[in-house]
Design a protein around this motif. Structure first.
Motif, PDB file in Angstrom:
ATOM      1  N   LYS A 295      -5.757  20.956  44.740  1.00 23.23           N
ATOM      2  CA  LYS A 295      -6.607  21.667  45.498  1.00 23.23           C
ATOM      3  C   LYS A 295      -6.305  21.337  46.977  1.00 23.23           C
ATOM      4  O   LYS A 295      -6.176  20.283  47.349  1.00 23.23           O
ATOM      5  CB  LYS A 295      -7.924  21.356  45.203  1.00 23.23           C
ATOM      6  N   LYS A 296      -6.435  22.307  47.896  1.00 23.35           N
ATOM      7  CA  LYS A 296      -5.967  22.197  49.250  1.00 23.35           C
ATOM      8  C   LYS A 296      -6.888  23.291  49.864  1.00 23.35           C
ATOM      9  O   LYS A 296      -6.992  24.550  49.501  1.00 23.35           O
ATOM     10  CB  LYS A 296      -4.694  22.395  49.525  1.00 23.35           C
ATOM     11  N   LYS A 297      -7.369  22.927  51.146  1.00 25.13           N
ATOM     12  CA  LYS A 297      -8.131  23.622  52.237  1.00 25.13           C
ATOM     13  C   LYS A 297      -7.456  23.676  53.469  1.00 25.13           C
ATOM     14  O   LYS A 297      -7.053  22.662  54.168  1.00 25.13           O
ATOM     15  CB  LYS A 297      -9.500  23.358  52.416  1.00 25.13           C
ATOM     16  N   ARG A 298      -6.706  24.747  53.844  1.00 28.20           N
ATOM     17  CA  ARG A 298      -5.855  24.414  55.080  1.00 28.20           C
ATOM     18  C   ARG A 298      -6.684  24.262  56.265  1.00 28.20           C
ATOM     19  O   ARG A 298      -7.830  24.636  56.490  1.00 28.20           O
ATOM     20  CB  ARG A 298      -5.012  25.978  55.112  1.00 28.20           C
TER      21      ARG A 298
ATOM     22  N   GLY B  90      -7.623  19.345  56.157  1.00 30.49           N
ATOM     23  CA  GLY B  90      -7.072  17.871  55.781  1.00 30.49           C
ATOM     24  C   GLY B  90      -7.454  17.474  54.374  1.00 30.49           C
ATOM     25  O   GLY B  90      -7.512  16.331  54.176  1.00 30.49           O
ATOM     26  N   TYR B  91      -7.849  18.408  53.649  1.00 32.31           N
ATOM     27  CA  TYR B  91      -8.301  18.248  52.360  1.00 32.31           C
ATOM     28  C   TYR B  91      -7.476  18.528  51.253  1.00 32.31           C
ATOM     29  O   TYR B  91      -6.988  19.818  51.168  1.00 32.31           O
ATOM     30  CB  TYR B  91      -9.727  19.165  52.006  1.00 32.31           C
ATOM     31  N   ARG B  92      -7.013  17.733  50.667  1.00 26.05           N
ATOM     32  CA  ARG B  92      -5.884  17.676  49.546  1.00 26.05           C
ATOM     33  C   ARG B  92      -6.411  16.806  48.328  1.00 26.05           C
ATOM     34  O   ARG B  92      -6.437  15.665  48.529  1.00 26.05           O
ATOM     35  CB  ARG B  92      -4.494  17.368  49.932  1.00 26.05           C
ATOM     36  N   VAL B  93      -6.385  17.395  47.211  1.00 23.83           N
ATOM     37  CA  VAL B  93      -6.805  16.504  45.973  1.00 23.83           C
ATOM     38  C   VAL B  93      -5.717  16.899  45.009  1.00 23.83           C
ATOM     39  O   VAL B  93      -5.640  18.148  44.679  1.00 23.83           O
ATOM     40  CB  VAL B  93      -8.239  16.963  45.665  1.00 23.83           C
ATOM     41  N   LYS B  94      -5.152  15.983  44.361  1.00 16.33           N
ATOM     42  CA  LYS B  94      -4.083  16.235  43.021  1.00 16.33           C
ATOM     43  C   LYS B  94      -4.767  15.481  41.801  1.00 16.33           C
ATOM     44  O   LYS B  94      -5.051  14.487  41.913  1.00 16.33           O
ATOM     45  CB  LYS B  94      -2.895  15.695  43.630  1.00 16.33           C
ATOM     46  N   ASN B  95      -4.922  16.376  40.784  1.00 14.75           N
ATOM     47  CA  ASN B  95      -5.262  15.872  39.625  1.00 14.75           C
ATOM     48  C   ASN B  95      -4.561  16.573  38.585  1.00 14.75           C
ATOM     49  O   ASN B  95      -3.856  17.289  38.707  1.00 14.75           O
ATOM     50  CB  ASN B  95      -6.848  16.206  39.516  1.00 14.75           C
ATOM     51  N   GLY B  96      -4.884  16.032  37.295  1.00 12.89           N
ATOM     52  CA  GLY B  96      -4.144  16.370  36.288  1.00 12.89           C
ATOM     53  C   GLY B  96      -4.536  15.801  35.014  1.00 12.89           C
ATOM     54  O   GLY B  96      -5.376  14.821  34.929  1.00 12.89           O
ATOM     55  N   PHE B  97      -4.210  16.450  33.717  1.00 14.65           N
ATOM     56  CA  PHE B  97      -4.448  16.040  32.457  1.00 14.65           C
ATOM     57  C   PHE B  97      -3.349  16.390  31.505  1.00 14.65           C
ATOM     58  O   PHE B  97      -2.530  17.300  31.742  1.00 14.65           O
ATOM     59  CB  PHE B  97      -5.812  16.585  32.148  1.00 14.65           C
ATOM     60  N   ARG B  98      -3.524  15.893  30.401  1.00 19.54           N
ATOM     61  CA  ARG B  98      -2.511  16.239  29.437  1.00 19.54           C
ATOM     62  C   ARG B  98      -3.526  16.620  27.985  1.00 19.54           C
ATOM     63  O   ARG B  98      -4.203  15.733  27.487  1.00 19.54           O
ATOM     64  CB  ARG B  98      -1.761  15.014  28.922  1.00 19.54           C
ATOM     65  N   PRO B  99      -3.167  17.995  27.733  1.00 21.52           N
ATOM     66  CA  PRO B  99      -3.918  18.452  26.673  1.00 21.52           C
ATOM     67  C   PRO B  99      -3.774  18.040  25.197  1.00 21.52           C
ATOM     68  O   PRO B  99      -2.404  17.552  25.288  1.00 21.52           O
ATOM     69  CB  PRO B  99      -3.765  19.908  26.890  1.00 21.52           C
ATOM     70  N   LEU B 100      -4.672  17.879  24.539  1.00 24.00           N
ATOM     71  CA  LEU B 100      -4.402  17.329  23.124  1.00 24.00           C
ATOM     72  C   LEU B 100      -4.091  18.501  22.184  1.00 24.00           C
ATOM     73  O   LEU B 100      -4.708  19.688  22.167  1.00 24.00           O
ATOM     74  CB  LEU B 100      -5.604  16.654  22.611  1.00 24.00           C
ATOM     75  N   PHE B 101      -3.029  18.261  21.117  1.00 19.83           N
ATOM     76  CA  PHE B 101      -2.658  19.178  20.036  1.00 19.83           C
ATOM     77  C   PHE B 101      -2.707  18.518  18.885  1.00 19.83           C
ATOM     78  O   PHE B 101      -2.705  17.581  18.766  1.00 19.83           O
ATOM     79  CB  PHE B 101      -1.147  19.663  20.393  1.00 19.83           C
ATOM     80  N   SER B 102      -2.767  19.290  17.870  1.00 21.61           N
ATOM     81  CA  SER B 102      -2.455  18.939  16.415  1.00 21.61           C
ATOM     82  C   SER B 102      -1.339  19.606  15.827  1.00 21.61           C
ATOM     83  O   SER B 102      -1.317  20.919  16.190  1.00 21.61           O
ATOM     84  CB  SER B 102      -3.829  19.080  15.579  1.00 21.61           C
TER      85      SER B 102
END
Length: 106
Positions: free
Chosen positions: A76-79, A82-94
């Motif tokens: 996420k970024k707002k030009r 000075g706002y920048r956020v980096k996030n993430g996740f790993r989805p679960l599968f069967s």
């Protein structure tokens, strides 16, 4: 012989004795499950369509393992702010194996 079934509100084309990855199913590894939400079933040049599901056909599956998928990054970024956020996740599968198609006689 194949079928199109509903697992966790997603549609999958399945073939007997094949493996597929589906969204995480909260059951133990090795359990066998009977799924009865079959949209379409094709066998020996005959096509059966449900409205929305077929009543007389179900699918027997076995859960083989639970795994995590590749990391999905959310940035996420707002030009000019000075706002920048980096996030993430790993989805679960069967990982499941399609054992057989079961047909109920009318």
């Amino acid at each position: 012989m194949y079928a199109i079934i509903n697992i966790k509100d997603k549609q999958f084309k399945i073939v007997e004795n094949k493996y597929i990855y589906v969204p995480y199913i909260s059951m133990n590894v090795g359990e066998k499950i009977l799924l009865n939400q079959v949209f379409l079933f094709f066998k020996e040049d005959k096509l059966f369509l449900g409205n929305p599901f077929l009543d007389n056909i179900s699918v027997k599956i076995e859960i083989l393992q639970h795994i995590k998928g590749n990391k999905i990054i959310i940035f996420k970024k707002k030009r000019r702010k000075g706002y920048r956020v980096k996030n993430g996740f790993r989805p679960l599968f069967s990982k499941i194996k399609i054992i057989s198609f079961l047909e109920k006689k009318k």
